[in-house]
Design a protein around this motif. Structure first.
Motif, PDB file in Angstrom:
ATOM      1  N   HIS A  85      -2.311  -0.021   9.563  1.00 44.42           N
ATOM      2  CA  HIS A  85      -2.872   0.928   8.591  1.00 44.42           C
ATOM      3  C   HIS A  85      -2.296   2.346   8.716  1.00 44.42           C
ATOM      4  O   HIS A  85      -2.542   3.190   7.843  1.00 44.42           O
ATOM      5  CB  HIS A  85      -4.399   1.009   8.738  1.00 44.42           C
ATOM      6  CG  HIS A  85      -5.089  -0.258   8.338  1.00 44.42           C
ATOM      7  ND1 HIS A  85      -6.450  -0.420   8.408  1.00 44.42           N
ATOM      8  CD2 HIS A  85      -4.602  -1.430   7.851  1.00 44.42           C
ATOM      9  CE1 HIS A  85      -6.768  -1.633   7.990  1.00 44.42           C
ATOM     10  NE2 HIS A  85      -5.665  -2.263   7.661  1.00 44.42           N
ATOM     11  N   CYS A 110      -9.233  -1.309   5.710  1.00 44.21           N
ATOM     12  CA  CYS A 110     -10.591  -0.896   6.084  1.00 44.21           C
ATOM     13  C   CYS A 110     -10.570   0.340   6.997  1.00 44.21           C
ATOM     14  O   CYS A 110     -11.215   1.354   6.692  1.00 44.21           O
ATOM     15  CB  CYS A 110     -11.345  -2.060   6.715  1.00 44.21           C
ATOM     16  SG  CYS A 110     -10.504  -2.854   8.081  1.00 44.21           S
ATOM     17  N   ARG A 136       0.791  -1.242   0.000  1.00 44.43           N
ATOM     18  CA  ARG A 136       0.000   0.000   0.000  1.00 44.43           C
ATOM     19  C   ARG A 136       0.819   1.286   0.000  1.00 44.43           C
ATOM     20  O   ARG A 136       0.283   2.335  -0.345  1.00 44.43           O
ATOM     21  CB  ARG A 136      -0.956  -0.006   1.196  1.00 44.43           C
ATOM     22  CG  ARG A 136      -2.014  -1.072   1.048  1.00 44.43           C
ATOM     23  CD  ARG A 136      -2.986  -1.011   2.188  1.00 44.43           C
ATOM     24  NE  ARG A 136      -3.893  -2.133   2.132  1.00 44.43           N
ATOM     25  CZ  ARG A 136      -4.397  -2.730   3.188  1.00 44.43           C
ATOM     26  NH1 ARG A 136      -4.075  -2.303   4.400  1.00 44.43           N
ATOM     27  NH2 ARG A 136      -5.228  -3.747   3.055  1.00 44.43           N
ATOM     28  N   TYR A 150      -7.973  -2.327  20.706  1.00 42.04           N
ATOM     29  CA  TYR A 150      -6.671  -2.952  20.415  1.00 42.04           C
ATOM     30  C   TYR A 150      -5.760  -1.926  19.731  1.00 42.04           C
ATOM     31  O   TYR A 150      -6.049  -0.735  19.787  1.00 42.04           O
ATOM     32  CB  TYR A 150      -6.868  -4.251  19.605  1.00 42.04           C
ATOM     33  CG  TYR A 150      -7.481  -4.069  18.227  1.00 42.04           C
ATOM     34  CD1 TYR A 150      -8.846  -3.820  18.061  1.00 42.04           C
ATOM     35  CD2 TYR A 150      -6.703  -4.164  17.081  1.00 42.04           C
ATOM     36  CE1 TYR A 150      -9.407  -3.668  16.811  1.00 42.04           C
ATOM     37  CE2 TYR A 150      -7.253  -4.023  15.822  1.00 42.04           C
ATOM     38  CZ  TYR A 150      -8.607  -3.769  15.686  1.00 42.04           C
ATOM     39  OH  TYR A 150      -9.154  -3.618  14.445  1.00 42.04           O
ATOM     40  N   HIS A 209      -0.491   0.285  14.661  1.00 39.83           N
ATOM     41  CA  HIS A 209      -1.452  -0.400  13.783  1.00 39.83           C
ATOM     42  C   HIS A 209      -0.967  -0.372  12.337  1.00 39.83           C
ATOM     43  O   HIS A 209      -0.442   0.633  11.859  1.00 39.83           O
ATOM     44  CB  HIS A 209      -2.852   0.232  13.888  1.00 39.83           C
ATOM     45  CG  HIS A 209      -3.899  -0.622  13.234  1.00 39.83           C
ATOM     46  ND1 HIS A 209      -4.108  -0.602  11.876  1.00 39.83           N
ATOM     47  CD2 HIS A 209      -4.744  -1.546  13.737  1.00 39.83           C
ATOM     48  CE1 HIS A 209      -5.057  -1.474  11.568  1.00 39.83           C
ATOM     49  NE2 HIS A 209      -5.466  -2.064  12.689  1.00 39.83           N
TER      50      HIS A 209
HETATM   51  C1  LIG Z   1     -11.016  -6.324  13.491  1.00 36.15           C
HETATM   52  C2  LIG Z   1      -9.623  -6.414  12.920  1.00 36.15           C
HETATM   53  O1  LIG Z   1      -8.756  -7.081  13.448  1.00 36.15           O
HETATM   54  N1  LIG Z   1      -9.396  -5.726  11.814  1.00 36.15           N
HETATM   55  C3  LIG Z   1      -8.107  -5.700  11.166  1.00 36.15           C
HETATM   56  C4  LIG Z   1      -8.175  -4.906   9.903  1.00 36.15           C
HETATM   57  C5  LIG Z   1      -8.484  -5.710   8.693  1.00 36.15           C
HETATM   58  C6  LIG Z   1      -7.875  -5.087   7.468  1.00 36.15           C
HETATM   59  O2  LIG Z   1      -8.294  -4.102   6.911  1.00 36.15           O
HETATM   60  O3  LIG Z   1      -6.723  -5.613   7.119  1.00 36.15           O
HETATM   61  P1  LIG Z   1      -5.749  -5.155   6.001  1.00 36.15           P
HETATM   62  O4  LIG Z   1      -4.807  -4.168   6.511  1.00 36.15           O
HETATM   63  O5  LIG Z   1      -5.026  -6.319   5.526  1.00 36.15           O
HETATM   64  O6  LIG Z   1      -6.552  -4.528   4.956  1.00 36.15           O
HETATM   65  C7  LIG Z   1      -7.069  -4.989  12.022  1.00 36.15           C
HETATM   66  O7  LIG Z   1      -7.413  -3.984  12.635  1.00 36.15           O
HETATM   67  O8  LIG Z   1      -5.906  -5.370  11.918  1.00 36.15           O
END
Ligand SMILES: CC(=O)N[C@@H](CCC(=O)OP(=O)(O)O)C(=O)O
Ligand SMILES: NC(=O)C1=CN([C@@H]2O[C@H](COP(=O)(O)OP(=O)(O)OC[C@H]3O[C@@H](n4cnc5c(N)ncnc54)[C@H](OP(=O)(O)O)[C@@H]3O)[C@@H](O)[C@H]2O)C=CC1
Length: 316
Positions: free
Chosen positions: A183, A117, A86, A175, A181
């Motif tokens: 993202h 997400c 990404r 969490y 995280h």
């Molecule tokens: C509830 C939960 O555990 N959610 C995942 C996100 C899922 C997702 O978007 O993962 P990608 O980065 O692969 O797209 C987390 O927060 O890590």
């Protein structure tokens, strides 16, 4: 017309299944697959990918990287739903609403990284305000994100749907506590932020749906902004989108509740602005499996194939 050949690697997982659901009735798409026993065999995957126009990778990061090493040079376009690519310069980022340059890259590049997400919600709220010069790139954001448990894939779905269920799974669980995280890098990269936000994801006992909330103190902006200015900037930014809509302030009573599962089972995203002129909140509501994953991936495929971007999507 000859149908486009589409191969979903990981089609039995949560994201892959939802892409399969969205494509299986389409007359313009022919779905390809390996034999079931070969679904994790890289050589067999490569042989099918040779025939494909589009390959979706709906896999853990490690598997995506391994398969890309084998199929990256093939002529097929690849849409990867993992975190692996990404922030890579040679991959298009699959969020076409960010501007004509993003849409062109999705249409023309061979490799497209589908957004995360939580990241989709954060970017949808923040990028337009940074681009409009309303919020500085070093703004100290604090962001919450509510998600249904399908966001954690098959493993987390199994955990929440097994009986007897752990007592703690009945309540919301926060969490990402170490502020690492996965993202955050893409949010910083795409929004051009010099500092990472404080990010507080919370998973709760419902299947799917997200509500991402970004708080803005007017006094910390480039110059103090009003809630009307923020609302207008977001409305202007998304005015041409059929997938992301900004709810008019008049329809948003600012007194009720926002529901994180409001757009479950759709591919849309709705943006709400709430608060007052001192403390403004921007919220993105959508489905982690829709605009947060499979819906966004199909939107990118449509653009890559030169089709209207919302072909076959469920707009809520
Ligand atoms: C509830 C939960 O555990 N959610 C995942 C996100 C899922 C997702 O978007 O993962 P990608 O980065 O692969 O797209 C987390 O927060 O890590
Ligand atoms: N769930 C969500 O809301 C979102 C998920 N994503 C991302 O999408 C990707 C897929 O996630 P999700 O669908 O939730 O995950 P799941 O765990 O539900 O599905 C992953 C699938 O990949 C299969 N798999 C694992 N390794 C390999 C391999 N080496 N070769 C072929 N298949 C393999 C698994 O097989 P098996 O069935 O045997 O375990 C499983 O079916 C992840 O990178 C995730 O982070 C992105 C946005 C949102």
């Amino acid at each position: 017309m000859t149908p486009y050949k589409v191969f979903i690697v990981g089609h039995e997982g949560t994201t892959g299944l939802r892409i399969h659901e969205r494509l299986s009735d389409r007359k313009d798409i022919e779905l390809l697959a390996t034999a079931d026993e070969d679904r994790k065999n890289v050589e067999a995957i490569k042989e099918v990918a040779k025939e494909a126009d589009i390959v979706f990778l709906c896999l853990p990061d490690v598997a995506s990287k391994e398969i890309m090493a084998a199929i990256g040079e093939l002529p097929c376009k690849v849409i990867d739903t993992s975190t692996a690519f990404r922030t890579a310069d040679d991959w298009a980022y699959g969020f076409p609403e960010l501007g004509a340059d993003y849409k062109t890259a999705i249409a023309t590049e061979k490799h497209i990284a589908n957004p995360g997400c939580h990241a989709s919600g954060m970017i949808a709220c923040i990028a337009p305000l940074v681009k409009a010069g309303l919020v500085p790139t070093d703004y100290p954001f604090t962001i919450t994100s509510l998600t249904g448990y399908s966001g954690g894939g098959k493993k987390m779905i199994g955990q929440y749907e097994s009986e007897p269920k752990d007592y703690f799974l009945y309540a919301p669980r926060q969490y990402g506590l170490s502020q690492q995280h996965k993202h955050l890098p893409e949010v910083q990269h795409v929004c051009g932020l010099s500092e990472a936000p404080i990010f507080m994801p919370i998973v709760d006992d419902y299947y799917s749906g997200m509500e991402v909330t970004v708080g803005i103190h007017s006094r910390l902006c480039n110059k103090p902004v009003s809630i009307d200015t923020v609302q207008q900037a977001l409305e202007d930014f998304y005015k041409d989108s059929t997938i992301i809509t900004v709810v008019p302030f008049a329809e948003n009573s600012n007194t009720g509740m926002l529901n994180a599962n409001q757009l479950s089972n759709t591919d849309s995203m709705k943006i709400y602005v709430t608060g007052n002129d001192e403390r403004i909140m921007v919220h993105a509501i959508f489905d982690n499996l829709g605009k947060g994953a499979s819906g966004a991936a199909v939107q990118c495929m449509n653009i890559a194939l030169g089709l209207p971007e919302d072909t076959g999507l469920a707009l809520g």
